[in-house]
Motif scaffolding. Structure first.
Motif, short mmCIF file in Angstrom:
data_model
loop_
_atom_site.label_atom_id
_atom_site.label_comp_id
_atom_site.label_asym_id
_atom_site.label_seq_id
_atom_site.Cartn_x
_atom_site.Cartn_y
_atom_site.Cartn_z
N SER A 158 0.88 -1.16 0.00
CA SER A 158 0.00 0.00 0.00
C SER A 158 0.92 1.22 0.00
CB SER A 158 -0.90 0.00 1.24
OG SER A 158 -1.79 1.08 1.20
N LEU A 159 0.99 1.90 -1.12
CA LEU A 159 2.04 2.87 -1.34
C LEU A 159 1.94 4.08 -0.42
CD1 LEU A 159 2.24 2.77 -5.24
CD2 LEU A 159 3.81 1.77 -3.58
N GLY A 160 3.11 4.66 -0.12
CA GLY A 160 3.17 5.89 0.65
C GLY A 160 3.41 5.71 2.13
N GLN A 161 3.53 4.48 2.62
CA GLN A 161 3.63 4.26 4.05
C GLN A 161 5.05 4.02 4.55
OE1 GLN A 161 0.96 1.08 5.08
NE2 GLN A 161 -0.86 2.16 4.35
N GLY A 162 5.97 3.68 3.66
CA GLY A 162 7.28 3.25 4.10
C GLY A 162 8.10 4.30 4.81
N LEU A 163 8.01 5.55 4.36
CA LEU A 163 8.83 6.59 4.99
C LEU A 163 8.37 6.85 6.42
CD1 LEU A 163 11.19 8.47 4.56
CD2 LEU A 163 9.60 10.21 3.71
N SER A 164 7.08 6.77 6.67
CA SER A 164 6.59 6.94 8.04
C SER A 164 7.12 5.85 8.96
CB SER A 164 5.05 6.93 8.05
OG SER A 164 4.53 8.06 7.39
N ALA A 165 7.12 4.61 8.47
CA ALA A 165 7.68 3.52 9.28
C ALA A 165 9.17 3.74 9.48
CB ALA A 165 7.42 2.19 8.59
N GLY A 166 9.86 4.22 8.46
CA GLY A 166 11.28 4.49 8.59
C GLY A 166 11.57 5.56 9.63
N VAL A 167 10.74 6.60 9.67
CA VAL A 167 10.88 7.62 10.71
C VAL A 167 10.76 6.99 12.09
CG1 VAL A 167 9.75 9.63 11.75
CG2 VAL A 167 10.18 9.59 9.29
N GLY A 168 9.78 6.11 12.25
CA GLY A 168 9.59 5.45 13.54
C GLY A 168 10.77 4.58 13.93
N MET A 169 11.32 3.83 12.96
CA MET A 169 12.47 2.97 13.25
C MET A 169 13.70 3.79 13.60
SD MET A 169 12.13 -0.08 10.43
CE MET A 169 10.61 -1.05 10.31
N ALA A 170 13.93 4.86 12.85
CA ALA A 170 15.09 5.71 13.12
C ALA A 170 14.96 6.40 14.47
CB ALA A 170 15.25 6.74 12.00
N LEU A 171 13.76 6.86 14.78
CA LEU A 171 13.53 7.50 16.07
C LEU A 171 13.69 6.50 17.21
CD1 LEU A 171 12.73 10.03 17.64
CD2 LEU A 171 10.32 9.42 17.25
N GLY A 172 13.19 5.28 17.00
CA GLY A 172 13.34 4.24 18.01
C GLY A 172 14.80 3.92 18.28
N ALA A 173 15.61 3.87 17.21
CA ALA A 173 17.05 3.59 17.38
C ALA A 173 17.70 4.70 18.21
CB ALA A 173 17.72 3.47 16.02
N ARG A 174 17.32 5.94 17.95
CA ARG A 174 17.93 7.05 18.68
C ARG A 174 17.48 7.05 20.14
NH1 ARG A 174 16.46 13.03 17.23
NH2 ARG A 174 14.95 12.58 18.85
N MET A 175 16.21 6.79 20.37
CA MET A 175 15.70 6.77 21.74
C MET A 175 16.28 5.60 22.52
SD MET A 175 11.71 7.85 21.09
CE MET A 175 11.30 7.84 22.83
N GLY A 176 16.72 4.57 21.78
CA GLY A 176 17.33 3.43 22.44
C GLY A 176 18.78 3.64 22.81
N GLY A 177 19.28 4.86 22.56
CA GLY A 177 20.63 5.16 22.99
C GLY A 177 21.55 5.61 21.88
N ASP A 178 21.06 5.63 20.65
CA ASP A 178 21.91 5.99 19.53
C ASP A 178 21.68 7.45 19.16
OD1 ASP A 178 23.60 5.94 17.37
OD2 ASP A 178 22.17 4.97 16.05
N ALA A 179 22.04 8.35 20.03
CA ALA A 179 21.74 9.77 19.84
C ALA A 179 22.46 10.37 18.66
CB ALA A 179 22.10 10.55 21.11
N SER A 180 23.64 9.89 18.32
CA SER A 180 24.43 10.50 17.25
C SER A 180 24.06 9.96 15.88
CB SER A 180 25.92 10.24 17.47
OG SER A 180 26.21 8.86 17.29
N GLY A 181 23.34 8.85 15.83
CA GLY A 181 23.03 8.23 14.55
C GLY A 181 24.21 7.47 13.97
N SER A 182 25.25 7.23 14.74
CA SER A 182 26.44 6.57 14.21
C SER A 182 26.34 5.05 14.25
CB SER A 182 27.67 7.00 15.01
OG SER A 182 27.52 6.64 16.37
N GLY A 183 25.31 4.52 14.90
CA GLY A 183 25.15 3.08 14.98
C GLY A 183 24.11 2.60 13.99
N SER A 184 23.03 1.98 14.46
CA SER A 184 22.00 1.44 13.59
C SER A 184 21.38 2.55 12.75
CB SER A 184 20.92 0.76 14.43
OG SER A 184 19.85 0.35 13.61
N ARG A 185 21.28 2.30 11.45
CA ARG A 185 20.71 3.27 10.53
C ARG A 185 19.48 2.67 9.85
NH1 ARG A 185 23.35 7.70 9.49
NH2 ARG A 185 22.25 7.95 7.52
N THR A 186 18.61 3.53 9.37
CA THR A 186 17.40 3.11 8.67
C THR A 186 17.42 3.68 7.26
OG1 THR A 186 16.12 3.06 10.73
CG2 THR A 186 14.88 3.17 8.68
N TYR A 187 17.10 2.81 6.29
CA TYR A 187 17.07 3.17 4.88
C TYR A 187 15.69 2.86 4.31
CZ TYR A 187 22.17 3.09 5.43
OH TYR A 187 23.45 3.32 5.86
#
Length: 299
Positions: A117-146
């Motif tokens: 269902s088109l148009g939804q992937g970027l929103s999920a990506g925002v959630g995954m990237a935000l979750g990684a940062r809230m989990g301790g990856d404040a600099s974004g140097s670890g787990s990344r989302t594409y």
């Protein structure tokens, strides 16, 4: 380290398997899968921090195919990368198969999100990237989302809500990649027949300026130039220091790699005949491919 020519050869191999699989199944989204082949191969063989033997590793990078109708291209690259045996590609689009026309995260390792269902992937990506940062990856140097987007799906409003909020959350660990191939299945009237004008859905719009204005870092590349793709993805990794998400605006050609599929709307979806498959494989062999493998039960 894998070389640019080696990646290019893998991309040619991916296009071969895309065509073989669609021929075997009698169906498949060929055009968009082939336009994204160089991007997918570069991601999976060079960029993503992943381990096919540990597909749920909590420290892995995440990849979302937002244009989920091109799952065929993703399945081929996952098989090549070792997530499952290439022979399973013969099950594509069969009842009960793990390889349905759209990806299912509950069935296949390596799939982070069920899309289609088109148009939804970027929103999920925002959630995954935000979750990684809230989990301790404040600099974004670890787990990344594409997130790999299609240009047609950017007409969905949900995409723009995500595009608007990602810079506000300073998601430097988020990279969106736009497969900008300039053809979509349905277009705006007036046009040819009942499907409207299916050419570039963003003709006249400066997407670089739009995303830059929203706060994104935008890197525009030839989406079939392996060296340029690698350089852009490497530069995107430095965005963790700025807090700006990155858009790699990859200019591509639908159906890339075979003369009769390239930039032809007929090949948005479909399957090559026996003669077309033979011609396509011969053409791919001429650019460094290695037509081989009987994994789909074919010559």
């Amino acid at each position: 380290m894998i070389t640019d020519p080696e990646l290019a050869q893998l991309a040619t191999r991916a296009r071969e398997l895309i065509l073989r699989t669609a021929h075997h199944a009698g169906a498949g989204h060929v055009g968009g899968s082939m336009s994204a082949a160089d991007l997918l191969v570069t991601l999976y063989f060079d960029e993503l921090r992943i381990d096919p033997a540990r597909p749920r590793d909590p420290d892995r990078d995440r990849f979302i195919l937002s244009k989920g109708h091109c799952a065929l291209g993703l399945y081929v690259v996952l098989a090549m990368r070792g997530y499952f045996d290439e022979a399973e590609l013969a099950d594509f689009d069969k009842g009960g198969s793990r390889l349905q026309m759209h990806p299912d995260m509950t069935k296949l390792p390596g799939i982070e999100m069920s899309t289609g269902s088109l148009g939804q992937g970027l929103s999920a990506g925002v959630g995954m990237a935000l979750g990684a940062r809230m989990g301790g990856d404040a600099s974004g140097s670890g787990s990344r989302t594409y997130v790999l987007l299609g240009d047609g799906e950017l007409q969905e409003g949900m995409s723009w809500e995500a595009a608007h909020v990602a810079p506000r959350y300073r998601l430097g660990n988020l990279t969106a990649i736009l497969d900008h191939n300039g053809l979509q299945q349905y277009g705006w009237p007036p046009g040819d027949g009942d499907r409207g004008d299916r050419r570039d859905p963003w003709a006249g719009a400066d997407l670089r300026a739009v995303f830059t204005g929203l706060g994104w870092r935008v890197l525009e590349v030839d989406g079939h130039d392996i060296a340029a793709i690698r350089a852009a993805l490497a530069e995107a990794r430095t965005s963790g220091d700025t807090g700006r998400p990155t858009l790699v605006l990859a200019n591509t050609r639908k159906g890339r790699g075979v003369s009769f599929t390239e930039m032809t709307i007929k090949w948005h979806t479909g399957a090559p005949s026996d003669d077309q498959l033979a011609a396509a494989l011969a053409e791919l062999a001429g650019v460094g491919g290695t037509p081989r493998s009987n994994s789909l039960g074919e010559a």
